[in-house]
Design a protein around this motif. Sequence first.
Motif, mmCIF file in Angstrom:
data_model
loop_
_atom_site.group_PDB
_atom_site.id
_atom_site.type_symbol
_atom_site.label_atom_id
_atom_site.label_comp_id
_atom_site.label_asym_id
_atom_site.label_seq_id
_atom_site.Cartn_x
_atom_site.Cartn_y
_atom_site.Cartn_z
ATOM 1 N N LYS A 115 0.830 -1.208 0.000
ATOM 2 C CA LYS A 115 0.000 0.000 0.000
ATOM 3 C C LYS A 115 0.865 1.260 0.000
ATOM 4 C CE LYS A 115 -4.077 -1.993 2.200
ATOM 5 N NZ LYS A 115 -3.654 -3.391 2.037
ATOM 6 N N LEU A 116 2.183 1.085 -0.110
ATOM 7 C CA LEU A 116 3.159 2.164 -0.155
ATOM 8 C C LEU A 116 3.349 2.849 1.194
ATOM 9 C CD1 LEU A 116 2.194 3.706 -3.622
ATOM 10 C CD2 LEU A 116 3.977 2.029 -3.124
ATOM 11 N N GLN A 117 2.818 2.235 2.259
ATOM 12 C CA GLN A 117 3.092 2.727 3.599
ATOM 13 C C GLN A 117 4.446 2.184 4.057
ATOM 14 O OE1 GLN A 117 -0.619 1.097 5.174
ATOM 15 N NE2 GLN A 117 -1.106 3.129 6.014
ATOM 16 N N VAL A 118 5.212 3.002 4.763
ATOM 17 C CA VAL A 118 6.467 2.536 5.332
ATOM 18 C C VAL A 118 6.151 1.522 6.414
ATOM 19 C CG1 VAL A 118 8.528 3.230 6.613
ATOM 20 C CG2 VAL A 118 7.633 4.698 4.796
ATOM 21 N N VAL B 50 9.444 -1.520 -2.673
ATOM 22 C CA VAL B 50 8.003 -1.813 -2.760
ATOM 23 C C VAL B 50 7.801 -3.221 -3.302
ATOM 24 C CG1 VAL B 50 5.816 -1.113 -3.813
ATOM 25 C CG2 VAL B 50 7.509 0.624 -3.170
ATOM 26 N N PRO B 51 7.002 -4.051 -2.624
ATOM 27 C CA PRO B 51 6.761 -5.416 -3.122
ATOM 28 C C PRO B 51 6.157 -5.408 -4.524
ATOM 29 C CG PRO B 51 5.957 -5.161 -0.869
ATOM 30 C CD PRO B 51 6.314 -3.794 -1.349
ATOM 31 N N ASP B 52 6.628 -6.319 -5.353
ATOM 32 C CA ASP B 52 6.095 -6.474 -6.707
ATOM 33 C C ASP B 52 5.062 -7.591 -6.687
ATOM 34 O OD1 ASP B 52 5.526 -6.693 -9.359
ATOM 35 O OD2 ASP B 52 7.581 -7.051 -10.027
ATOM 36 N N LEU B 53 3.796 -7.230 -6.621
ATOM 37 C CA LEU B 53 2.721 -8.215 -6.506
ATOM 38 C C LEU B 53 2.460 -8.956 -7.805
ATOM 39 C CD1 LEU B 53 0.138 -6.276 -4.285
ATOM 40 C CD2 LEU B 53 2.023 -7.773 -3.592
ATOM 41 N N ARG C 195 3.550 5.615 -11.624
ATOM 42 C CA ARG C 195 2.314 4.905 -11.281
ATOM 43 C C ARG C 195 2.159 4.777 -9.776
ATOM 44 N NH1 ARG C 195 3.508 3.373 -16.383
ATOM 45 N NH2 ARG C 195 1.785 2.832 -17.767
ATOM 46 N N GLN C 196 3.272 4.598 -9.069
ATOM 47 C CA GLN C 196 3.207 4.569 -7.608
ATOM 48 C C GLN C 196 2.727 5.906 -7.057
ATOM 49 O OE1 GLN C 196 7.148 3.420 -6.372
ATOM 50 N NE2 GLN C 196 6.903 1.303 -7.046
ATOM 51 N N ALA C 197 3.166 7.002 -7.677
ATOM 52 C CA ALA C 197 2.763 8.327 -7.211
ATOM 53 C C ALA C 197 1.249 8.496 -7.281
ATOM 54 C CB ALA C 197 3.463 9.401 -8.040
ATOM 55 N N VAL D 119 -5.522 0.898 -1.076
ATOM 56 C CA VAL D 119 -5.381 -0.151 -2.084
ATOM 57 C C VAL D 119 -3.902 -0.493 -2.266
ATOM 58 C CG1 VAL D 119 -7.461 0.586 -3.284
ATOM 59 C CG2 VAL D 119 -5.248 1.481 -4.000
ATOM 60 N N ASN D 120 -3.653 -1.694 -2.785
ATOM 61 C CA ASN D 120 -2.288 -2.122 -3.067
ATOM 62 C C ASN D 120 -1.804 -1.563 -4.404
ATOM 63 O OD1 ASN D 120 -2.030 -3.704 -0.745
ATOM 64 N ND2 ASN D 120 -2.893 -5.503 -1.749
ATOM 65 N N TYR D 121 -0.499 -1.345 -4.477
ATOM 66 C CA TYR D 121 0.103 -0.998 -5.765
ATOM 67 C C TYR D 121 0.425 -2.288 -6.500
ATOM 68 C CZ TYR D 121 3.410 0.347 -9.345
ATOM 69 O OH TYR D 121 4.045 0.492 -10.557
#
Length: 447
Positions: free
Chosen positions: A290-293, A308-311, A329-331, A348-350
């Motif tokens: 979710k891009l949270q630390v 960032v995990p690559d799902l 896209r993450q931004a 939401v997840n990236y």
Amino acid sequence: MPEPRIVIIGGGHVGLTLALRLQRKLRPDEATVTVIDTQPHMTYQPFLPEAAAGSVEPRHVVVPLREALRRCQVLTAQVTSIDNAHQELTVMLGDGKVEHVGYDVLVVVPGSISRALPIPGLAEHGVGFKTIGEAIYLRNHVLSRLDIAASTHDEELRRRLLTFVFVGGGYAGIEAMAELESMARDAIRSYPPIAPEEMRWVLVEAMDRIMPEVSPPMGEYTRQRLEERGIEVKLNTTAKSFTDGHVVLSDGDEFDADTVVWTAGVKPHPMLEDSDLPRDAKGRVECTAKLQVRGTHTVFAAGDCAAVPDLTSSDPDALCSPSAQHAVRQAKVLADNIAALLRGQPLVNYKHRYAGSVAGLGLFQGAAEVYGVKLKGFPAWLLHRVYHLARMPTASHKARILGDWLLELPFRRQVVALGELHDPRAEFIKAANTRGLPRPHGGVAAG
């Protein structure tokens, strides 16, 4: 109740894209957004090679933050430490004063810097290729080498001046070298004493292939196109020394060069070293999908400095590559998640499958691989320009860049070195130090 304070560290492509989206999504009374960066502008790095080659005006690839972010606060300062336990940043302002900035939501997107190695002579003779200043410097430097070479009768000096070395075979190194070589080849038509074959362009890559971002066949195609232009591509080779401009390579080759460009990798911004945020072995901030630390609720990160995990990968430990495609896209997901956090909605997840890559290899030449489709030559070059023009922030900058390209059709690009840009006071200091000397005949006194 005071409005939540959103602070974004970094005004690069990720930071600007994020702030622009937050401007559109958030109501004026919903939060305050502050962007902190040492530079008052964002540089669109994919256009740096074209800016260096003169295909694009350098001013057109930088976006002033205050111009684009009308509803955000922009602070030109350097973040020196992050104390998330107390939700506070320490920043150094342009006048040297130190201040503390509090926040409710923090976004860490400072990007990366060049990862230089302790090679003798590199610090003294090398230059990176990550900023607009470096791009302008290289353009002026390459053209000034042609100027000097065309006027000297010293063959040894001439060979040194016309030898250009690039270390690093990723996208940055390939595009920078290809564009500058194309520019130099075009420029020497104005230098009759210099023949194209006198120039020596050398690409040094430690891996067994170039452009690992694309498939091996596309990387091989790019290598062949470069070698057809006379560029030497040295694979499985490392640089051992650049002392006094004398290049020593691991394959035994030695020669003198007056231009050494270092594009062999990047590392997370060193500002992260003075923070209490969790980081991985490479110094990147550890994030959830979710891009949270990790371990935090209101701190986010993205881009080159974030792990960032690559799902989309079958490997549960896979991370997103440090590419511009992922970063932008993450931004966008990051902006949506921050808005959701403020409104009490689920995050939401990236998840984005890498679409491919496009690269410009000089005027009308390129290589691209998008969703498995391979393009070469002019179609790839055109796709490269169209793709990055679409990604360039603000309509005014899109229009200016398009205008630069259209002017290339009826006119040759300008090839002139403006070395004074790097030391603009040199002539004035020289004049000021000649007080008392006889004035040349016909001189006009000031004032």
